[in-house]
Design a protein around this motif. Structure first.
Motif, PDB file in Angstrom:
ATOM      1  N   SER A  34       0.833  -1.203   0.000  1.00 41.75           N
ATOM      2  CA  SER A  34       0.000   0.000   0.000  1.00 41.75           C
ATOM      3  C   SER A  34       0.872   1.259   0.000  1.00 41.75           C
ATOM      4  O   SER A  34       0.503   2.276  -0.589  1.00 41.75           O
ATOM      5  CB  SER A  34      -0.953   0.002   1.192  1.00 41.75           C
ATOM      6  OG  SER A  34      -0.235  -0.021   2.412  1.00 41.75           O
ATOM      7  N   ARG A  38       0.694   4.059  -2.869  1.00 39.71           N
ATOM      8  CA  ARG A  38       0.437   5.456  -2.503  1.00 39.71           C
ATOM      9  C   ARG A  38       1.494   6.381  -3.118  1.00 39.71           C
ATOM     10  O   ARG A  38       1.170   7.447  -3.650  1.00 39.71           O
ATOM     11  CB  ARG A  38       0.400   5.600  -0.982  1.00 39.71           C
ATOM     12  CG  ARG A  38      -0.069   6.935  -0.481  1.00 39.71           C
ATOM     13  CD  ARG A  38      -0.308   6.965   1.034  1.00 39.71           C
ATOM     14  NE  ARG A  38       0.795   6.427   1.826  1.00 39.71           N
ATOM     15  CZ  ARG A  38       0.784   5.230   2.440  1.00 39.71           C
ATOM     16  NH1 ARG A  38      -0.265   4.447   2.365  1.00 39.71           N
ATOM     17  NH2 ARG A  38       1.821   4.834   3.146  1.00 39.71           N
ATOM     18  N   HIS A  41       0.711   6.620  -6.829  1.00 40.58           N
ATOM     19  CA  HIS A  41      -0.493   7.438  -7.066  1.00 40.58           C
ATOM     20  C   HIS A  41      -0.179   8.923  -6.886  1.00 40.58           C
ATOM     21  O   HIS A  41      -0.605   9.755  -7.699  1.00 40.58           O
ATOM     22  CB  HIS A  41      -1.623   7.039  -6.102  1.00 40.58           C
ATOM     23  CG  HIS A  41      -2.510   5.967  -6.616  1.00 40.58           C
ATOM     24  ND1 HIS A  41      -3.339   6.120  -7.699  1.00 40.58           N
ATOM     25  CD2 HIS A  41      -2.709   4.694  -6.183  1.00 40.58           C
ATOM     26  CE1 HIS A  41      -4.001   5.015  -7.920  1.00 40.58           C
ATOM     27  NE2 HIS A  41      -3.629   4.113  -7.017  1.00 40.58           N
ATOM     28  N   THR A  42       0.549   9.250  -5.835  1.00 43.60           N
ATOM     29  CA  THR A  42       0.901  10.642  -5.566  1.00 43.60           C
ATOM     30  C   THR A  42       1.738  11.217  -6.709  1.00 43.60           C
ATOM     31  O   THR A  42       1.478  12.323  -7.190  1.00 43.60           O
ATOM     32  CB  THR A  42       1.665  10.765  -4.235  1.00 43.60           C
ATOM     33  OG1 THR A  42       0.817  10.294  -3.181  1.00 43.60           O
ATOM     34  CG2 THR A  42       2.083  12.192  -3.956  1.00 43.60           C
TER      35      THR A  42
END
Length: 144
Positions: A34, A38, A41-42
């Protein structure tokens, strides 16, 4: 000369942003962690925001931007899918993304040098994009 170098630099940044986004999208479904998901994605969101800012500038110059080189994009796709078929892991994703970031940094720095007459706004966008790529490469080292 300033306007031509500015447009050329912005077009190369456009292609780089599109390539970066496509590369992140290509590996996201294979990410297990995760934290890594993350980070990716950021970074993708930051690329998209910078891309919108850059598109506004390109539109001011009446230019539609540039897509990534189809051969480079195809080779990247093949490399990604072959490596992930052999070993589907966060290590493989981090390795692929690090290679992509390093290539992006190298290429963008070359264009900054090549289009030295570009205006400061476009140079700033290129430098911010380089910084995004460098930061992602550092952030994902823990997964190598």
């Amino acid at each position: 000369m300033i306007e031509q170098d500015t447009i050329k630099l912005l077009r190369e940044c456009d292609a780089g942003i599109k390539m970066g986004i496509a590369s992140i999208e290509e590996v996201l479904e294979d990410v297990k962690s995760s934290k890594l998901r993350r980070l990716l994605h950021t970074c993708k969101e930051e690329h998209e925001a910078l891309g919108k800012e850059m598109q506004t500038l390109l539109e001011e110059y009446g230019d539609g931007g540039k897509n990534p080189n189809p051969i480079a994009k195809g080779m990247s796709w093949i490399k990604t899918n072959v490596k992930l078929a052999v070993e589907e892991s966060d290590h493989t994703v981090a390795d692929l993304m690090t290679d992509g970031c390093n290539m992006g940094v190298k290429t963008l720095n070359r264009y900054l040098n090549q289009y030295e007459a570009a205006d400061e706004v476009s140079k700033d966008i290129a430098k911010r994009l380089i910084h995004l790529e460098e930061r992602l490469a550092v952030d994902i080292r823990a997964f190598l």
